[in-house]
Design a protein around this motif. Sequence first.
Motif, PDB file in Angstrom:
ATOM      1  N   ASP A 297      25.807  44.512  32.611  1.00 23.26           N
ATOM      2  CA  ASP A 297      25.260  45.334  33.697  1.00 23.26           C
ATOM      3  C   ASP A 297      25.971  46.685  33.675  1.00 23.26           C
ATOM      4  OD1 ASP A 297      24.404  46.570  36.003  1.00 23.26           O
ATOM      5  OD2 ASP A 297      24.569  44.766  37.240  1.00 23.26           O
ATOM      6  N   PRO A 298      25.280  47.755  33.265  1.00 23.80           N
ATOM      7  CA  PRO A 298      25.930  49.069  33.175  1.00 23.80           C
ATOM      8  C   PRO A 298      26.376  49.617  34.526  1.00 23.80           C
ATOM      9  CG  PRO A 298      23.553  49.247  32.820  1.00 23.80           C
ATOM     10  CD  PRO A 298      23.870  47.793  32.816  1.00 23.80           C
ATOM     11  N   ALA A 299      25.856  49.045  35.628  1.00 19.13           N
ATOM     12  CA  ALA A 299      26.256  49.523  36.955  1.00 19.13           C
ATOM     13  C   ALA A 299      27.639  49.016  37.346  1.00 19.13           C
ATOM     14  CB  ALA A 299      25.232  49.087  38.005  1.00 19.13           C
ATOM     15  N   VAL A 300      28.113  48.005  36.659  1.00 17.17           N
ATOM     16  CA  VAL A 300      29.420  47.421  36.987  1.00 17.17           C
ATOM     17  C   VAL A 300      30.512  48.172  36.230  1.00 17.17           C
ATOM     18  CG1 VAL A 300      30.854  45.350  36.915  1.00 17.17           C
ATOM     19  CG2 VAL A 300      28.405  45.168  37.424  1.00 17.17           C
ATOM     20  N   SER A 301      31.549  48.528  36.939  1.00 16.20           N
ATOM     21  CA  SER A 301      32.662  49.269  36.340  1.00 16.20           C
ATOM     22  C   SER A 301      33.978  48.592  36.694  1.00 16.20           C
ATOM     23  CB  SER A 301      32.667  50.713  36.850  1.00 16.20           C
ATOM     24  OG  SER A 301      33.818  51.405  36.419  1.00 16.20           O
ATOM     25  N   LEU A 302      34.815  48.397  35.688  1.00 18.28           N
ATOM     26  CA  LEU A 302      36.158  47.843  35.883  1.00 18.28           C
ATOM     27  C   LEU A 302      37.138  48.891  35.362  1.00 18.28           C
ATOM     28  CD1 LEU A 302      37.722  45.411  36.880  1.00 18.28           C
ATOM     29  CD2 LEU A 302      37.503  44.381  34.622  1.00 18.28           C
ATOM     30  N   LYS A 303      37.722  49.640  36.279  1.00 17.39           N
ATOM     31  CA  LYS A 303      38.557  50.777  35.911  1.00 17.39           C
ATOM     32  C   LYS A 303      40.034  50.419  36.004  1.00 17.39           C
ATOM     33  CE  LYS A 303      35.187  54.119  37.700  1.00 17.39           C
ATOM     34  NZ  LYS A 303      34.952  55.190  38.709  1.00 17.39           N
ATOM     35  N   SER A 304      40.781  50.840  34.994  1.00 19.47           N
ATOM     36  CA  SER A 304      42.235  50.666  35.001  1.00 19.47           C
ATOM     37  C   SER A 304      42.885  52.020  35.222  1.00 19.47           C
ATOM     38  CB  SER A 304      42.722  50.074  33.674  1.00 19.47           C
ATOM     39  OG  SER A 304      42.238  48.771  33.492  1.00 19.47           O
ATOM     40  N   LEU A 305      43.705  52.112  36.250  1.00 20.21           N
ATOM     41  CA  LEU A 305      44.479  53.315  36.515  1.00 20.21           C
ATOM     42  C   LEU A 305      45.879  53.076  35.967  1.00 20.21           C
ATOM     43  CD1 LEU A 305      42.179  53.131  38.747  1.00 20.21           C
ATOM     44  CD2 LEU A 305      43.536  54.794  39.999  1.00 20.21           C
ATOM     45  N   LYS A 306      46.219  53.758  34.896  1.00 13.08           N
ATOM     46  CA  LYS A 306      47.447  53.495  34.159  1.00 13.08           C
ATOM     47  C   LYS A 306      48.670  53.491  35.069  1.00 13.08           C
ATOM     48  CE  LYS A 306      49.967  54.869  29.995  1.00 13.08           C
ATOM     49  NZ  LYS A 306      50.023  55.802  28.859  1.00 13.08           N
ATOM     50  N   GLY A 307      49.362  52.380  35.033  1.00  7.60           N
ATOM     51  CA  GLY A 307      50.589  52.246  35.800  1.00  7.60           C
ATOM     52  C   GLY A 307      50.394  52.028  37.286  1.00  7.60           C
ATOM     53  N   VAL A 308      49.128  51.987  37.726  1.00  6.26           N
ATOM     54  CA  VAL A 308      48.866  51.874  39.177  1.00  6.26           C
ATOM     55  C   VAL A 308      48.167  50.564  39.503  1.00  6.26           C
ATOM     56  CG1 VAL A 308      47.739  52.910  41.164  1.00  6.26           C
ATOM     57  CG2 VAL A 308      48.732  54.362  39.387  1.00  6.26           C
ATOM     58  N   GLY A 309      46.928  50.413  39.005  1.00 10.67           N
ATOM     59  CA  GLY A 309      46.176  49.219  39.347  1.00 10.67           C
ATOM     60  C   GLY A 309      44.815  49.172  38.724  1.00 10.67           C
ATOM     61  N   VAL A 310      43.949  48.316  39.264  1.00  9.84           N
ATOM     62  CA  VAL A 310      42.626  48.062  38.720  1.00  9.84           C
ATOM     63  C   VAL A 310      41.620  48.110  39.861  1.00  9.84           C
ATOM     64  CG1 VAL A 310      41.205  46.507  37.348  1.00  9.84           C
ATOM     65  CG2 VAL A 310      43.675  46.542  37.013  1.00  9.84           C
ATOM     66  N   CYS A 311      40.434  48.652  39.578  1.00  4.95           N
ATOM     67  CA  CYS A 311      39.393  48.763  40.597  1.00  4.95           C
ATOM     68  C   CYS A 311      38.063  48.258  40.043  1.00  4.95           C
ATOM     69  CB  CYS A 311      39.254  50.221  41.042  1.00  4.95           C
ATOM     70  SG  CYS A 311      37.988  50.483  42.315  1.00  4.95           S
ATOM     71  N   LEU A 312      37.408  47.381  40.799  1.00  7.94           N
ATOM     72  CA  LEU A 312      36.086  46.852  40.442  1.00  7.94           C
ATOM     73  C   LEU A 312      35.038  47.532  41.305  1.00  7.94           C
ATOM     74  CD1 LEU A 312      34.249  44.735  38.995  1.00  7.94           C
ATOM     75  CD2 LEU A 312      34.779  43.185  40.888  1.00  7.94           C
ATOM     76  N   GLU A 313      34.009  48.099  40.663  1.00  7.43           N
ATOM     77  CA  GLU A 313      32.939  48.769  41.388  1.00  7.43           C
ATOM     78  C   GLU A 313      31.592  48.338  40.841  1.00  7.43           C
ATOM     79  OE1 GLU A 313      33.807  52.890  40.724  1.00  7.43           O
ATOM     80  OE2 GLU A 313      35.195  53.023  42.420  1.00  7.43           O
ATOM     81  N   ASP A 314      30.575  48.337  41.695  1.00  5.41           N
ATOM     82  CA  ASP A 314      29.206  48.068  41.220  1.00  5.41           C
ATOM     83  C   ASP A 314      28.205  48.919  41.989  1.00  5.41           C
ATOM     84  OD1 ASP A 314      29.161  46.873  43.730  1.00  5.41           O
ATOM     85  OD2 ASP A 314      28.821  44.840  42.967  1.00  5.41           O
TER      86      ASP A 314
END
Length: 232
Positions: A215-232
């Motif tokens: 699903d291209p609408a789903v995004s799993l972003k890694s912020l280096k040294g900070v954390g992770v964010c899941l978006e859809d």
Amino acid sequence: MIRVLLVEDDKNLCFILKSSLEQMIGGYEVTAALNGKEGLELLEQRPFDVIVSDVEMPVMDGMTMVQHIRRRYPRLAVIFITGLTTARDVINGYQSGADFYIKKPFLPEELNAHIQAVLRMKQNVSAPQEEEAPEEEYAIGGYRFLPAQHQLCYGTERQALTPKEARILEMLCRRKGQVVQRDDILTAVWETADFYSSRSLDVFITKLRKYLSLDPAVSLKSLKGVGVCLED
């Protein structure tokens, strides 16, 4: 009584660990196997609470054995004990399905501490506190995530997740659209924030990103040294 399946081709080490856990520390019942094939055969015959296994063994190595185990017993606790100590070895161990990775040499008391920790972790995943009780199902874009079943569904496609993958994804789903701190994930899933656990987290995030790529609408972003964010 904690039932341990000890898979180790070094008979002397087997004897020492079995004696230490059963007699010196107590509260354990240890069954020994000399290779992965014997380990799988014993697992078919009786239930165990935790698998403690070497990696390099004849007939069938530990990683191959654990890959077989994970297909049938996704929640079974698995600890590797091994002389393979490079970062790549550790990452491969976690990728194959291990919950913990102990480098030889170690004391029996260290193994006991790791067993107790991994069993607590499994208990927390299967029976979370009431105020943190997971939903039966999460929607992630076009996906359905079933945390209790460790399954990620997209249409007719079903992806089986390891306990760690499911735990990480559940934490991200609960705070969808927000950055979940790396240390929070490491503490909840590995009970430590050391270098090897941090490297392993990167591997798990890469795998989850691949699972969610339909699903291209789903995004799993890694912020280096900070954390992770899941978006859809």
